[in-house]
Design a protein around this motif. Sequence first.
Motif, PDB file in Angstrom:
ATOM      1  N   LYS A  18       0.518  -8.277  -3.295  1.00  0.00           N
ATOM      2  CA  LYS A  18       1.004  -7.811  -2.010  1.00  0.00           C
ATOM      3  C   LYS A  18       0.509  -6.431  -1.619  1.00  0.00           C
ATOM      4  CE  LYS A  18       5.331  -6.073  -4.040  1.00  0.00           C
ATOM      5  NZ  LYS A  18       5.105  -4.646  -3.744  1.00  0.00           N
ATOM      6  N   ASP A  19       0.007  -5.655  -2.553  1.00  0.00           N
ATOM      7  CA  ASP A  19      -0.389  -4.284  -2.243  1.00  0.00           C
ATOM      8  C   ASP A  19      -1.900  -4.077  -2.189  1.00  0.00           C
ATOM      9  OD1 ASP A  19       2.250  -3.450  -2.051  1.00  0.00           O
ATOM     10  OD2 ASP A  19       2.397  -3.063  -4.194  1.00  0.00           O
ATOM     11  N   GLU A  62       1.164   2.951  -3.033  1.00  0.00           N
ATOM     12  CA  GLU A  62       0.994   1.863  -3.996  1.00  0.00           C
ATOM     13  C   GLU A  62      -0.122   0.895  -3.621  1.00  0.00           C
ATOM     14  OE1 GLU A  62       4.362   0.502  -1.204  1.00  0.00           O
ATOM     15  OE2 GLU A  62       3.517   2.360  -2.014  1.00  0.00           O
ATOM     16  N   CYS A  63      -0.679   1.032  -2.418  1.00  0.00           N
ATOM     17  CA  CYS A  63      -1.722   0.105  -1.975  1.00  0.00           C
ATOM     18  C   CYS A  63      -3.062   0.405  -2.637  1.00  0.00           C
ATOM     19  CB  CYS A  63      -1.892   0.172  -0.458  1.00  0.00           C
ATOM     20  SG  CYS A  63      -0.495  -0.529   0.456  1.00  0.00           S
ATOM     21  N   PHE A 109      -2.413  -2.244   7.157  1.00  0.00           N
ATOM     22  CA  PHE A 109      -1.161  -1.931   6.472  1.00  0.00           C
ATOM     23  C   PHE A 109       0.015  -2.659   7.120  1.00  0.00           C
ATOM     24  CE2 PHE A 109       2.654   0.859   6.397  1.00  0.00           C
ATOM     25  CZ  PHE A 109       3.002   0.648   5.076  1.00  0.00           C
ATOM     26  N   ARG A 110       0.059  -2.656   8.452  1.00  0.00           N
ATOM     27  CA  ARG A 110       1.166  -3.345   9.133  1.00  0.00           C
ATOM     28  C   ARG A 110       1.154  -4.844   8.863  1.00  0.00           C
ATOM     29  NH1 ARG A 110       2.447  -0.652  15.065  1.00  0.00           N
ATOM     30  NH2 ARG A 110       2.337   1.548  14.426  1.00  0.00           N
ATOM     31  N   CYS A 133       0.342   4.302   2.281  1.00  0.00           N
ATOM     32  CA  CYS A 133       0.907   3.446   1.240  1.00  0.00           C
ATOM     33  C   CYS A 133       0.369   3.876  -0.125  1.00  0.00           C
ATOM     34  CB  CYS A 133       0.509   1.996   1.547  1.00  0.00           C
ATOM     35  SG  CYS A 133       1.015   0.784   0.319  1.00  0.00           S
ATOM     36  N   LEU A 151      -0.077  -6.268   6.272  1.00  0.00           N
ATOM     37  CA  LEU A 151       0.281  -6.431   4.864  1.00  0.00           C
ATOM     38  C   LEU A 151       1.790  -6.450   4.686  1.00  0.00           C
ATOM     39  CD1 LEU A 151      -1.090  -6.520   2.003  1.00  0.00           C
ATOM     40  CD2 LEU A 151      -0.633  -4.069   1.886  1.00  0.00           C
ATOM     41  N   ARG A 152       2.475  -5.657   5.496  1.00  0.00           N
ATOM     42  CA  ARG A 152       3.937  -5.554   5.388  1.00  0.00           C
ATOM     43  C   ARG A 152       4.668  -6.443   6.394  1.00  0.00           C
ATOM     44  NH1 ARG A 152       2.982  -4.153   0.994  1.00  0.00           N
ATOM     45  NH2 ARG A 152       3.229  -2.054   0.116  1.00  0.00           N
ATOM     46  N   GLY A 153       3.912  -7.269   7.135  1.00  0.00           N
ATOM     47  CA  GLY A 153       4.538  -8.195   8.071  1.00  0.00           C
ATOM     48  C   GLY A 153       5.078  -7.529   9.322  1.00  0.00           C
ATOM     49  N   LYS A 154       4.502  -6.392   9.702  1.00  0.00           N
ATOM     50  CA  LYS A 154       4.974  -5.651  10.866  1.00  0.00           C
ATOM     51  C   LYS A 154       4.154  -5.973  12.110  1.00  0.00           C
ATOM     52  CE  LYS A 154       6.693  -1.743   8.126  1.00  0.00           C
ATOM     53  NZ  LYS A 154       6.598  -0.269   7.913  1.00  0.00           N
TER      54      LYS A 154
END
Length: 360
Positions: A35-36, A68-69, A291-292, A66, A294-297
């Motif tokens: 996920k990251d 952790e990404c 990034f968005r 991020c 990746l986070r479902g935003k």
Amino acid sequence: MNVIMRRALTGAMALSLAAPLAACGSDHQDAGAGKDHIGLLLPESKAARYEKFDRRIISARIASLCLECKVDYHNAEQRVDAQKRQFDALVTKGVKVIILDPVDAEAAKSWVDAAAKKGVKVIAYDRLAEGDVAAYVSYDNEKIGRLQGQGILAALGSQAAASDVVMMNGSPTDPNAPSYKKGAHDVLDGKVHKIVYEKSIPDWSAVQAKKEMSDLIDARGPAGFDAVYSANDGMAGGIAAALKSAGIKNVPLGGQDAELPALQRLVAGTQSFTIYKEVRPEAETAAEIAFRLLRGKNITSLTSATAQSKSKSGIPAQLFKAQIVTRKNMKDTVVRDGVVRTDLLCADGLSAQCKSLGLT
């Protein structure tokens, strides 16, 4: 907090910050992706911008968003088969968001569609890939072509209507190339006497552009044309070399990308203009979209336009503006924005010209 704990925390933070940048420098496949991870696939390294700017800015922006990404970076070196292997490896690894600047937009369709069915979000970067892409970040490429056409007309001045123009267009596999060509024709057609020669140059090759120009000079003679449109600065370098070898001076020549050698040719007077596309907003926007996703935003606030490819319409897009750079406005554009250092720009015997232009 005691000294040992503080040192441990500082070390952990340093490793977290360094991880995305370290990952972008290697083709090594880390285990345990998920996920990251964000994939970054760039097409080649001949154009200085990709390694010097795009890669670094995207990686740095993702790191700032991020900790952790991790960025899995690969460069295809202009090989479609290599990029397909890189893309497939990312999907197999479990990477769910890939920023893709395709070597060949149409060839990428089957990979993009297959990945989309597995839930992978593909962001087409700089070049619009065919297939089910989730977003597109680039420039308005027809407008860039129009700027290039305007640059040729401005360089020709009052002689434009009587002038014959040579057009060296971009690679047939680059989806942006037809847009540059169309935009340039929209401006040049009917405003110059004639387009006397036109050729698309495979892989944006400076070597091939030089050969085409040399062959054309042999065929038409040094007075057989009045200006040369080059779709980018790399090819313009080859064309400028062919003109110099033939002893031809004062022929307007335009390019694109604001690369250092082109900017030096502007200073020297052997190239008339280039097109400045500020890489940072393009690269940082692609990173934020990645990034968005990746986070479902939601990405609506980052995509104020839509784009259409041969295979998909209504693609959320952000298209930035570009501008012409000439000798006269270099100081207030690329120099002001820190794209080029004046000590590098004015090297190689150009100090006198730089001084006359107020650059030093």
